[in-house]
Write an enzyme that holds these catalytic residues in place. Structure first.
Site, mmCIF file in Angstrom:
data_model
loop_
_atom_site.group_PDB
_atom_site.id
_atom_site.type_symbol
_atom_site.label_atom_id
_atom_site.label_comp_id
_atom_site.label_asym_id
_atom_site.label_seq_id
_atom_site.Cartn_x
_atom_site.Cartn_y
_atom_site.Cartn_z
ATOM 1 N N HIS A 21 -10.526 -6.744 -3.102
ATOM 2 C CA HIS A 21 -10.670 -7.402 -1.795
ATOM 3 C C HIS A 21 -11.785 -6.731 -0.990
ATOM 4 C CE1 HIS A 21 -6.102 -8.338 -2.095
ATOM 5 N NE2 HIS A 21 -6.748 -9.469 -2.295
ATOM 6 N N LYS A 45 7.414 -15.515 2.518
ATOM 7 C CA LYS A 45 6.907 -14.861 1.298
ATOM 8 C C LYS A 45 7.481 -13.459 1.048
ATOM 9 C CE LYS A 45 2.590 -16.220 -0.880
ATOM 10 N NZ LYS A 45 1.163 -15.897 -1.009
ATOM 11 N N ARG A 94 -11.909 -14.271 -9.926
ATOM 12 C CA ARG A 94 -11.848 -13.209 -10.924
ATOM 13 C C ARG A 94 -12.124 -13.744 -12.330
ATOM 14 N NH1 ARG A 94 -6.133 -11.258 -8.751
ATOM 15 N NH2 ARG A 94 -5.998 -13.500 -8.910
ATOM 16 N N SER A 132 -3.015 -7.725 -5.991
ATOM 17 C CA SER A 132 -2.020 -6.981 -5.208
ATOM 18 C C SER A 132 -0.681 -6.965 -5.948
ATOM 19 C CB SER A 132 -1.824 -7.627 -3.835
ATOM 20 O OG SER A 132 -3.020 -7.615 -3.113
HETATM 21 O O1 PNS Z 1 -4.314 -13.882 -1.283
HETATM 22 P P1 PNS Z 1 -3.721 -15.223 -1.576
HETATM 23 O O2 PNS Z 1 -2.216 -15.146 -1.490
HETATM 24 O O3 PNS Z 1 -4.203 -15.795 -2.887
HETATM 25 O O4 PNS Z 1 -4.223 -16.221 -0.404
HETATM 26 C C1 PNS Z 1 -3.792 -17.551 -0.366
HETATM 27 C C2 PNS Z 1 -4.118 -18.194 0.998
HETATM 28 C C3 PNS Z 1 -3.566 -17.354 2.131
HETATM 29 C C4 PNS Z 1 -5.613 -18.329 1.138
HETATM 30 C C5 PNS Z 1 -3.482 -19.623 0.978
HETATM 31 O O5 PNS Z 1 -2.149 -19.525 0.575
HETATM 32 C C6 PNS Z 1 -3.534 -20.304 2.326
HETATM 33 O O6 PNS Z 1 -4.596 -20.678 2.785
HETATM 34 N N1 PNS Z 1 -2.363 -20.449 2.969
HETATM 35 C C7 PNS Z 1 -2.262 -21.076 4.267
HETATM 36 C C8 PNS Z 1 -1.594 -22.435 4.172
HETATM 37 C C9 PNS Z 1 -2.597 -23.530 3.823
HETATM 38 O O7 PNS Z 1 -3.569 -23.762 4.516
HETATM 39 N N2 PNS Z 1 -2.340 -24.213 2.689
HETATM 40 C C10 PNS Z 1 -3.173 -25.304 2.244
HETATM 41 C C11 PNS Z 1 -4.279 -24.840 1.330
HETATM 42 S S1 PNS Z 1 -3.979 -25.540 -0.229
#
Ligand code: PNS
Length: 162
Positions: A21, A45, A94, A132
């Protein structure tokens, strides 16, 4: 390369922030005037660290970068992006296994908010395997996590699994 007068958002769970990150944060901070690191505050979560703790951890390891803001967000990322005035979301890629989910998210976000684009930075090969979740798994069994996290974060994670 620089995209002038632009705010970028690098969203994620960051539970906890890894060296992968941090690499993406450093590289994308050079692409924008302001980079907002957006920490998902998702109560369902059950994260290891609270959103506020994750913000503090990210702030502490990015204190040498002068165009970073770290904020929490709840709900839809595109709504948060609209509130901040950002038009670009940054995600790290990745491996090909990331691609399908990332493409789905980017296309969903763009369908909801066509003015907001997603750009992908390829993760440094050194961190291509890192997540993570993997770090938490290793830490939960008392394994060595020193290769995966910024130095100041290591004791905070170890403390959680004492
Ligand atoms: O680090 P991560 O868990 O892969 O990040 C995922 C994240 C936070 C980018 C994604 O879950 C997100 O944007 N969540 C907010 C809810 C949202 O907007 N969902 C619609 C996108 S498909």
């Amino acid at each position: 390369m620089s995209i002038s007068n632009k705010i970028g958002i690098y969203p994620g769970s960051f539970d906890p922030i890894t060296l992968g990150h941090l690499d993406i944060i450093k590289r994308s901070s050079e692409l924008f005037d302001t980079l907002i690191v957006a920490v998902l505050n998702n109560r369902t979560k059950n994260p290891l660290f609270s959103a506020d703790d994750r913000v503090k951890m990210i702030e502490s390891v990015t204190s040498d970068l002068n165009n970073i803001k770290v904020q929490t967000f709840e709900g839809l990322l595109v709504d948060f992006a609209k509130e901040t005035g950002a038009h670009i979301l940054v995600r790290g890629l990745r491996a090909t296994s990331d691609f399908e989910y990332e493409l789905q998210m980017a296309q969903t976000n763009r369908t909801m908010a066509p003015q907001i684009d997603t750009v992908f930075l390829t993760t440094d090969l050194k961190y291509a395997y890192l997540s993570s979740s993997i770090v938490k798994e290793v830490a939960s069994f008392g394994g060595d996590i020193s290769h995966f996290l910024p130095e100041s974060i290591i004791p905070l994670v170890k403390e959680k699994y004492k």
